[in-house]
Design a protein around this motif. Structure first.
Motif, mmCIF file in Angstrom:
data_model
loop_
_atom_site.group_PDB
_atom_site.id
_atom_site.type_symbol
_atom_site.label_atom_id
_atom_site.label_comp_id
_atom_site.label_asym_id
_atom_site.label_seq_id
_atom_site.Cartn_x
_atom_site.Cartn_y
_atom_site.Cartn_z
ATOM 1 N N ALA A 32 7.508 7.131 14.574
ATOM 2 C CA ALA A 32 7.425 5.875 13.818
ATOM 3 C C ALA A 32 7.372 4.727 14.823
ATOM 4 O O ALA A 32 8.353 4.445 15.506
ATOM 5 N N VAL A 33 6.216 4.108 14.936
ATOM 6 C CA VAL A 33 5.990 3.049 15.926
ATOM 7 C C VAL A 33 5.598 1.762 15.204
ATOM 8 O O VAL A 33 4.779 1.781 14.279
ATOM 9 N N ILE A 34 6.194 0.660 15.613
ATOM 10 C CA ILE A 34 5.842 -0.655 15.084
ATOM 11 C C ILE A 34 5.424 -1.542 16.252
ATOM 12 O O ILE A 34 6.151 -1.656 17.237
ATOM 13 N N VAL A 35 4.252 -2.145 16.148
ATOM 14 C CA VAL A 35 3.813 -3.140 17.127
ATOM 15 C C VAL A 35 4.098 -4.512 16.535
ATOM 16 O O VAL A 35 3.679 -4.816 15.420
ATOM 17 N N GLY A 36 4.850 -5.324 17.287
ATOM 18 C CA GLY A 36 5.184 -6.656 16.791
ATOM 19 C C GLY A 36 6.158 -7.347 17.720
ATOM 20 O O GLY A 36 6.255 -7.002 18.899
ATOM 21 N N GLY A 37 6.875 -8.317 17.196
ATOM 22 C CA GLY A 37 7.853 -9.049 17.993
ATOM 23 C C GLY A 37 9.150 -8.270 18.101
ATOM 24 O O GLY A 37 9.181 -7.054 17.922
ATOM 25 N N SER A 38 10.230 -8.959 18.389
ATOM 26 C CA SER A 38 11.524 -8.291 18.516
ATOM 27 C C SER A 38 12.008 -7.849 17.141
ATOM 28 O O SER A 38 11.463 -8.236 16.114
ATOM 29 N N ARG A 39 13.076 -7.054 17.124
ATOM 30 C CA ARG A 39 13.633 -6.565 15.871
ATOM 31 C C ARG A 39 14.186 -7.700 15.015
ATOM 32 O O ARG A 39 14.298 -7.582 13.802
ATOM 33 N N GLU A 40 14.580 -8.805 15.673
ATOM 34 C CA GLU A 40 15.240 -9.895 14.941
ATOM 35 C C GLU A 40 14.254 -10.854 14.284
ATOM 36 O O GLU A 40 14.530 -11.432 13.253
ATOM 37 N N ARG A 41 13.089 -11.060 14.916
ATOM 38 C CA ARG A 41 12.167 -12.035 14.345
ATOM 39 C C ARG A 41 10.727 -11.605 14.567
ATOM 40 O O ARG A 41 10.445 -10.605 15.180
ATOM 41 N N GLY A 42 9.807 -12.396 14.041
ATOM 42 C CA GLY A 42 8.403 -12.043 14.138
ATOM 43 C C GLY A 42 7.973 -11.186 12.964
ATOM 44 O O GLY A 42 8.733 -10.924 12.033
ATOM 45 N N VAL A 43 6.702 -10.742 13.013
ATOM 46 C CA VAL A 43 6.140 -9.925 11.939
ATOM 47 C C VAL A 43 5.554 -8.655 12.509
ATOM 48 O O VAL A 43 5.281 -8.551 13.709
ATOM 49 N N VAL A 44 5.339 -7.684 11.629
ATOM 50 C CA VAL A 44 4.721 -6.421 12.022
ATOM 51 C C VAL A 44 3.219 -6.662 12.200
ATOM 52 O O VAL A 44 2.545 -7.121 11.275
ATOM 53 N N THR A 45 2.720 -6.398 13.394
ATOM 54 C CA THR A 45 1.284 -6.513 13.651
ATOM 55 C C THR A 45 0.569 -5.265 13.181
ATOM 56 O O THR A 45 -0.489 -5.316 12.568
ATOM 57 N N SER A 46 1.156 -4.118 13.474
ATOM 58 C CA SER A 46 0.584 -2.834 13.096
ATOM 59 C C SER A 46 1.708 -1.806 13.115
ATOM 60 O O SER A 46 2.746 -2.018 13.743
ATOM 61 N N CYS A 47 1.501 -0.687 12.425
ATOM 62 C CA CYS A 47 2.513 0.368 12.439
ATOM 63 C C CYS A 47 1.840 1.723 12.275
ATOM 64 O O CYS A 47 0.732 1.822 11.732
ATOM 65 N N SER A 48 2.493 2.749 12.760
ATOM 66 C CA SER A 48 1.954 4.100 12.669
ATOM 67 C C SER A 48 2.107 4.627 11.240
ATOM 68 O O SER A 48 2.888 4.095 10.443
ATOM 69 N N TYR A 49 1.374 5.685 10.936
ATOM 70 C CA TYR A 49 1.468 6.285 9.597
ATOM 71 C C TYR A 49 2.869 6.828 9.349
ATOM 72 O O TYR A 49 3.350 6.834 8.217
ATOM 73 N N GLU A 50 3.540 7.260 10.425
ATOM 74 C CA GLU A 50 4.919 7.755 10.300
ATOM 75 C C GLU A 50 5.859 6.636 9.832
ATOM 76 O O GLU A 50 6.800 6.882 9.070
ATOM 77 N N SER A 58 1.808 -3.893 7.624
ATOM 78 C CA SER A 58 1.387 -5.007 8.472
ATOM 79 C C SER A 58 1.755 -6.324 7.808
ATOM 80 O O SER A 58 1.731 -6.437 6.570
ATOM 81 N N ALA A 59 2.102 -7.331 8.624
ATOM 82 C CA ALA A 59 2.464 -8.687 8.192
ATOM 83 C C ALA A 59 3.849 -8.763 7.551
ATOM 84 O O ALA A 59 4.269 -9.825 7.124
ATOM 85 N N MET A 60 4.574 -7.651 7.512
ATOM 86 C CA MET A 60 5.939 -7.649 6.979
ATOM 87 C C MET A 60 6.882 -8.242 8.024
ATOM 88 O O MET A 60 6.717 -7.991 9.217
ATOM 89 N N PRO A 61 7.894 -9.035 7.624
ATOM 90 C CA PRO A 61 8.869 -9.527 8.601
ATOM 91 C C PRO A 61 9.544 -8.355 9.325
ATOM 92 O O PRO A 61 9.872 -7.340 8.703
ATOM 93 N N MET A 62 9.741 -8.497 10.627
ATOM 94 C CA MET A 62 10.294 -7.414 11.426
ATOM 95 C C MET A 62 11.673 -6.974 10.930
ATOM 96 O O MET A 62 11.981 -5.786 10.896
ATOM 97 N N HIS A 63 12.520 -7.942 10.538
ATOM 98 C CA HIS A 63 13.877 -7.573 10.109
ATOM 99 C C HIS A 63 13.838 -6.697 8.859
ATOM 100 O O HIS A 63 14.649 -5.780 8.695
ATOM 101 N N GLN A 64 12.842 -6.937 7.986
ATOM 102 C CA GLN A 64 12.684 -6.125 6.782
ATOM 103 C C GLN A 64 12.200 -4.727 7.151
ATOM 104 O O GLN A 64 12.680 -3.720 6.609
ATOM 105 N N ALA A 65 11.242 -4.673 8.084
ATOM 106 C CA ALA A 65 10.701 -3.381 8.533
ATOM 107 C C ALA A 65 11.796 -2.521 9.156
ATOM 108 O O ALA A 65 11.850 -1.304 8.929
ATOM 109 N N MET A 66 12.691 -3.154 9.923
ATOM 110 C CA MET A 66 13.754 -2.403 10.595
ATOM 111 C C MET A 66 14.795 -1.888 9.610
ATOM 112 O O MET A 66 15.430 -0.865 9.846
ATOM 113 N N LYS A 67 14.961 -2.580 8.492
ATOM 114 C CA LYS A 67 15.865 -2.075 7.453
ATOM 115 C C LYS A 67 15.272 -0.824 6.807
ATOM 116 O O LYS A 67 15.983 0.124 6.494
#
Length: 386
Positions: A32-50, A58-67
């Motif tokens: 499970a790979v997420i390309v984006g900013g830090s875990r605390e801020r920024g948005v998801v640029t891209s993510c793996s199928y996993e 994509s475009a989801m806030p990073m903090h939401q993605a990490m949850k």
């Protein structure tokens, strides 16, 4: 005489940014790979199928993605590599396709109409896809159909790393069972209206009177009905005709004042960068032009990582100027040109400070749009002597 049967292929590099990161670090494969900013801020640029299996998008806030996916590996992104791989794939397609459009950094439309006289378009497209995979190592999917819309939807159905051919006459049958939001452009509001009308599949839309759709959705209603019949007339815009954005200034008096010339260069770079953002484009190449009083004209260009930001374009423009300029010689004309333009809504959001920086540019551009392009300027571009 009947018009030739249209064949349009849509190629899309799967999870492009993640795929490039995996090429550079094979240990990321299957994770499970997420390309984006830090875990605390920024948005998801891209993510793996996993990562997508956990609801990351994509475009989801990073903090939401990490949850949703706390075990994901976060990669900051290497923009230069994305530019390099995108150009590599573009070169392979350009060498083979009779006519193609680069729709974004990782997406292409190919018009193969007329090729069926000489080749099997499906076999040819499969071979081109395999060449891209063999050369670059990147996974890529395609849809082949009779128009751009069907081809794009087919690509989405073929992912990951697959392909589909929707044969002529099978468009409506292919679309029928798909959910209504498979159509590009059907946003949350339209989706809810269709749901309230009891329309859940594209077949439901195709069996609804266009007049009723117009009553509920306005002008978009009949357009949606036509799409549900598999009808779409969009053309493939040739990549070699992609526009550049440029500006140049012929001075009232020739000038050898380097400080003044650099001030003008920065002002012009800001101007073309503003136009770039208004067009929702990124540039991969910048050029500077100098003309002297004897009309001797010289220019120099360089490829760059795709960008839309002044602070990344201005230093390159200044460097090109210093490499070009013949010291002490008056200048009659100065110009800046951006080319290799492409679209991508998230490519400019890869680094830690990108979110705030992009918000800053948007705020500046809003002021310029309202009060004129000279309403806000960098200190260097303001003539302090007046």
């Amino acid at each position: 005489m009947n018009a030739p049967q249209r064949y349009i292929a849509h190629f899309d590099l799967d999870s492009f940014f993640v795929s490039v990161e995996v090429m550079n670090d094979p240990s990321l494969k299957g994770k499970a790979v997420i390309v984006g900013g830090s875990r605390e801020r920024g948005v998801v640029t891209s993510c793996s199928y996993e990562a997508r299996k956990f609801g990351v998008r994509s475009a989801m806030p990073m903090h939401q993605a990490m949850k949703l996916c706390p075990h994901a590996i976060v990669v900051r992104g290497t923009r230069g590599e994305y530019s390099r791989y995108s150009r590599w794939v573009t070169e392979i397609i350009a060498a083979k396709a009779p006519l193609f459009e680069k729709a974004s950094i990782d997406e292409f439309y190919l018009d193969l109409t007329g090729m069926d006289k000489y080749f099997d378009p499906y076999k040819w497209t499969i071979e081109l896809r395999q060449e891209i995979i063999d050369s670059t190592g990147l996974p890529i999917s395609f849809g082949l159909a009779t128009n751009k819309m069907i081809a794009k939807i087919a690509t989405d159905e073929a992912k990951p790393n697959g392909y589909i051919f929707i044969r002529p006459g099978m468009e409506k049958q292919f679309l029928a069972p798909l959910p209504v939001n498979k159509f590009p452009g059907v946003g949350e509001h339209t989706f809810q209206v269709l749901k309230e009308m009891g329309l859940h599949t594209i077949r439901d839309i195709s069996e609804t009177p266009a007049a009723l759709l117009e009553k509920k959705l306005g002008k978009y209603g009949p357009e949606l009905w036509r799409k549900s019949q598999g009808i779409h007339e969009g053309i493939v815009n040739p990549y070699h005709e992609a526009k550049s954005i440029s500006t140049e200034n012929t001075f009232e008096e020739n000038s050898a004042d380097v400080a003044f010339l650099l001030q003008e260069l920065v002002r012009m770079t800001e101007k073309v960068a503003y136009e770039l953002r208004q067009d929702e484009k990124l540039t991969g190449c910048i050029a500077v032009k100098i003309r002297y009083p004897d009309f001797e004209t010289t220019s120099r260009q360089t490829t760059i990582d795709y960008t839309l930001r002044d602070d990344e374009l201005i230093p390159v423009a200044i460097d090109l100027f210093h490499k070009l300029y013949r010291k002490g010689k008056p200048v009659r004309l100065l110009g800046v040109r951006l080319s290799e333009l492409t679209n991508h809504p998230v490519q400019g959001s890869l680094f830690e400070d990108a979110g705030k920086k992009n918000q800053l540019y948007k705020a500046i551009d809003d002021v310029k749009s309202k009060f004129g392009k000279t309403a806000l300027q960098k200190a260097r571009t303001v003539n302090k002597g007046k």
